[in-house]
Design a protein around this motif. Sequence first.
Motif, PDB file in Angstrom:
ATOM      1  N   UNK A 102       0.843  -1.191   0.000  1.00 18.32           N
ATOM      2  CA  UNK A 102       0.000   0.000   0.000  1.00 18.32           C
ATOM      3  C   UNK A 102       0.882   1.247   0.000  1.00 18.32           C
ATOM      4  N   UNK A 103       0.843   2.004  -1.099  1.00 13.43           N
ATOM      5  CA  UNK A 103       1.585   3.260  -1.196  1.00 13.43           C
ATOM      6  C   UNK A 103       0.700   4.376  -0.653  1.00 13.43           C
ATOM      7  N   UNK A 104       1.209   5.103   0.340  1.00 10.46           N
ATOM      8  CA  UNK A 104       0.462   6.183   0.992  1.00 10.46           C
ATOM      9  C   UNK A 104       1.159   7.495   0.685  1.00 10.46           C
ATOM     10  N   UNK A 105       0.464   8.405  -0.020  1.00 13.67           N
ATOM     11  CA  UNK A 105       1.089   9.638  -0.496  1.00 13.67           C
ATOM     12  C   UNK A 105       0.300  10.872  -0.073  1.00 13.67           C
ATOM     13  N   UNK A 106       0.989  12.012  -0.081  1.00 13.73           N
ATOM     14  CA  UNK A 106       0.313  13.295   0.116  1.00 13.73           C
ATOM     15  C   UNK A 106      -0.481  13.653  -1.137  1.00 13.73           C
ATOM     16  N   UNK A 107      -1.465  14.532  -0.969  1.00 13.20           N
ATOM     17  CA  UNK A 107      -2.375  14.877  -2.069  1.00 13.20           C
ATOM     18  C   UNK A 107      -2.445  16.389  -2.190  1.00 13.20           C
ATOM     19  N   UNK A 108      -2.311  16.915  -3.416  1.00 15.20           N
ATOM     20  CA  UNK A 108      -2.329  18.368  -3.588  1.00 15.20           C
ATOM     21  C   UNK A 108      -2.518  18.717  -5.054  1.00 15.20           C
ATOM     22  N   UNK A 109      -2.659  20.027  -5.320  1.00 15.30           N
ATOM     23  CA  UNK A 109      -2.651  20.465  -6.706  1.00 15.30           C
ATOM     24  C   UNK A 109      -3.943  20.993  -7.267  1.00 15.30           C
ATOM     25  N   UNK A 110      -5.013  21.104  -6.447  1.00 13.17           N
ATOM     26  CA  UNK A 110      -6.316  21.601  -6.889  1.00 13.17           C
ATOM     27  C   UNK A 110      -7.027  20.612  -7.811  1.00 13.17           C
ATOM     28  N   UNK A 111      -6.357  20.143  -8.856  1.00 15.40           N
ATOM     29  CA  UNK A 111      -6.841  19.015  -9.653  1.00 15.40           C
ATOM     30  C   UNK A 111      -5.875  17.857  -9.423  1.00 15.40           C
ATOM     31  N   UNK A 112      -6.379  16.630  -9.267  1.00 11.17           N
ATOM     32  CA  UNK A 112      -5.541  15.513  -8.816  1.00 11.17           C
ATOM     33  C   UNK A 112      -4.613  14.919  -9.873  1.00 11.17           C
ATOM     34  N   UNK A 113      -3.779  15.750 -10.470  1.00 14.60           N
ATOM     35  CA  UNK A 113      -2.807  15.231 -11.435  1.00 14.60           C
ATOM     36  C   UNK A 113      -1.693  14.452 -10.753  1.00 14.60           C
ATOM     37  N   UNK A 114      -1.539  14.643  -9.439  1.00 14.24           N
ATOM     38  CA  UNK A 114      -0.475  13.919  -8.741  1.00 14.24           C
ATOM     39  C   UNK A 114      -0.693  12.414  -8.792  1.00 14.24           C
ATOM     40  N   UNK A 115      -1.950  11.982  -8.762  1.00 16.17           N
ATOM     41  CA  UNK A 115      -2.221  10.554  -8.867  1.00 16.17           C
ATOM     42  C   UNK A 115      -1.810   9.992 -10.216  1.00 16.17           C
ATOM     43  N   UNK A 116      -2.045  10.768 -11.274  1.00 12.89           N
ATOM     44  CA  UNK A 116      -1.681  10.323 -12.623  1.00 12.89           C
ATOM     45  C   UNK A 116      -0.162  10.226 -12.765  1.00 12.89           C
ATOM     46  N   UNK A 117       0.561  11.230 -12.261  1.00 14.80           N
ATOM     47  CA  UNK A 117       2.022  11.208 -12.356  1.00 14.80           C
ATOM     48  C   UNK A 117       2.609  10.072 -11.509  1.00 14.80           C
ATOM     49  N   UNK A 118       2.001   9.806 -10.369  1.00 15.76           N
ATOM     50  CA  UNK A 118       2.451   8.699  -9.530  1.00 15.76           C
ATOM     51  C   UNK A 118       2.279   7.368 -10.257  1.00 15.76           C
ATOM     52  N   UNK A 119       1.175   7.222 -10.970  1.00 17.85           N
ATOM     53  CA  UNK A 119       0.913   6.003 -11.728  1.00 17.85           C
ATOM     54  C   UNK A 119       1.958   5.797 -12.823  1.00 17.85           C
ATOM     55  N   UNK A 120       2.311   6.880 -13.530  1.00 22.80           N
ATOM     56  CA  UNK A 120       3.321   6.782 -14.587  1.00 22.80           C
ATOM     57  C   UNK A 120       4.670   6.384 -14.002  1.00 22.80           C
ATOM     58  N   UNK A 121       5.051   6.988 -12.876  1.00 24.32           N
ATOM     59  CA  UNK A 121       6.341   6.682 -12.248  1.00 24.32           C
ATOM     60  C   UNK A 121       6.442   5.195 -11.914  1.00 24.32           C
ATOM     61  N   UNK A 122       5.400   4.650 -11.306  1.00 24.23           N
ATOM     62  CA  UNK A 122       5.422   3.244 -10.902  1.00 24.23           C
ATOM     63  C   UNK A 122       5.403   2.326 -12.127  1.00 24.23           C
ATOM     64  N   UNK A 123       4.583   2.662 -13.117  1.00 27.82           N
ATOM     65  CA  UNK A 123       4.484   1.818 -14.307  1.00 27.82           C
ATOM     66  C   UNK A 123       5.786   1.805 -15.102  1.00 27.82           C
ATOM     67  N   UNK A 124       6.359   2.977 -15.342  1.00 30.89           N
ATOM     68  CA  UNK A 124       7.524   3.062 -16.224  1.00 30.89           C
ATOM     69  C   UNK A 124       8.824   2.691 -15.532  1.00 30.89           C
TER      70      UNK A 124
END
Length: 312
Positions: A102-124
């Motif tokens: 379970x990856x537990x991360x902070x959340x920010x940015x007004x629009x949740x683009x951080x989740x998308x970037x986190x997904x790319x980092x883990x996948x690639x």
Amino acid sequence: MNAHHQERSTRRADGAQVISLDAARRERTGGDPPRSPLERRLAAGLAFLRRRLSGEYEVDEFGFDSDFNSAVLLPAARALYEHWFRVEAFGLENIPESGGALIVANHSGTLPLDGIMLTVAVHDRVHRDLRLLGADLIYQVPVLGHLARKAGHTLACRADADRLLRKGELVGVFPEGFKGVGKPFSERYRLQRFGRGGFVETALRAEVPIIPCAIVGAEEIYPKIGDLRPLARLLGLPYFPVTPTFPLLGPAGLVPLPSKWMIRFGEPMPLEDYDPSAADDPMTVFNLTDHVREVVQQMLYDTLLRRGPAFF
């Protein structure tokens, strides 16, 4: 030998050499000549269309369409990841190559683009699919909810999280929820409350490690300087942000600012010393939740210092 005959012999020798080189190249590439990046993209696109038309793809019980995600969603997100936000990821060795976590991360940015970037980092970088847990609101928006399911994400409920973890999936959660992603710019990089510790209960019951994660960069993409609350209530949204560019610039204000991002994964927090029944002990859950929050907060400060200026 006259000059004309010698010239023809030289041409034959040169031609034989070219043919030999071409044959060697075909042998190295499996018989096909090398293709340009555009040709490879076209071939991949045609192969994707062929699979969709023939039904040669699978969708799991949560709606995850790995083929669609890899061919359509990830390439679009990867462009932002590599060229707009210039994301750097650290601590990737802390993510297990297999098994539930379970990856537990902070959340920010007004629009949740951080989740998308986190997904790319883990996948690639780790070559694993990250299954994010999202708020109900995401799945109430028809197109957005459908795409989120296609990308492998699901509702932030204990039942779904438990099933994913027991299947050996890598799951991501943002305990701050909307309070984190919608906080004002003046409170950037200060963690909000980590809910009631539901993620800790889930990790304890599934007997998987918790991996703390700090995301730096998202705070600057849409600096929230105001909130039109009456409009938010009218639209059924948790907030309606006012930024330096939105709504002043209209649709152009939705373009995120190109801040420099860093994503850092901390050392796993194993829970083997706890019995799964500890998930029913409020004090144990509270202490673990508070500990994870402190670790992520310190990681944020450290990563923020490492990054330096936001736009360089």
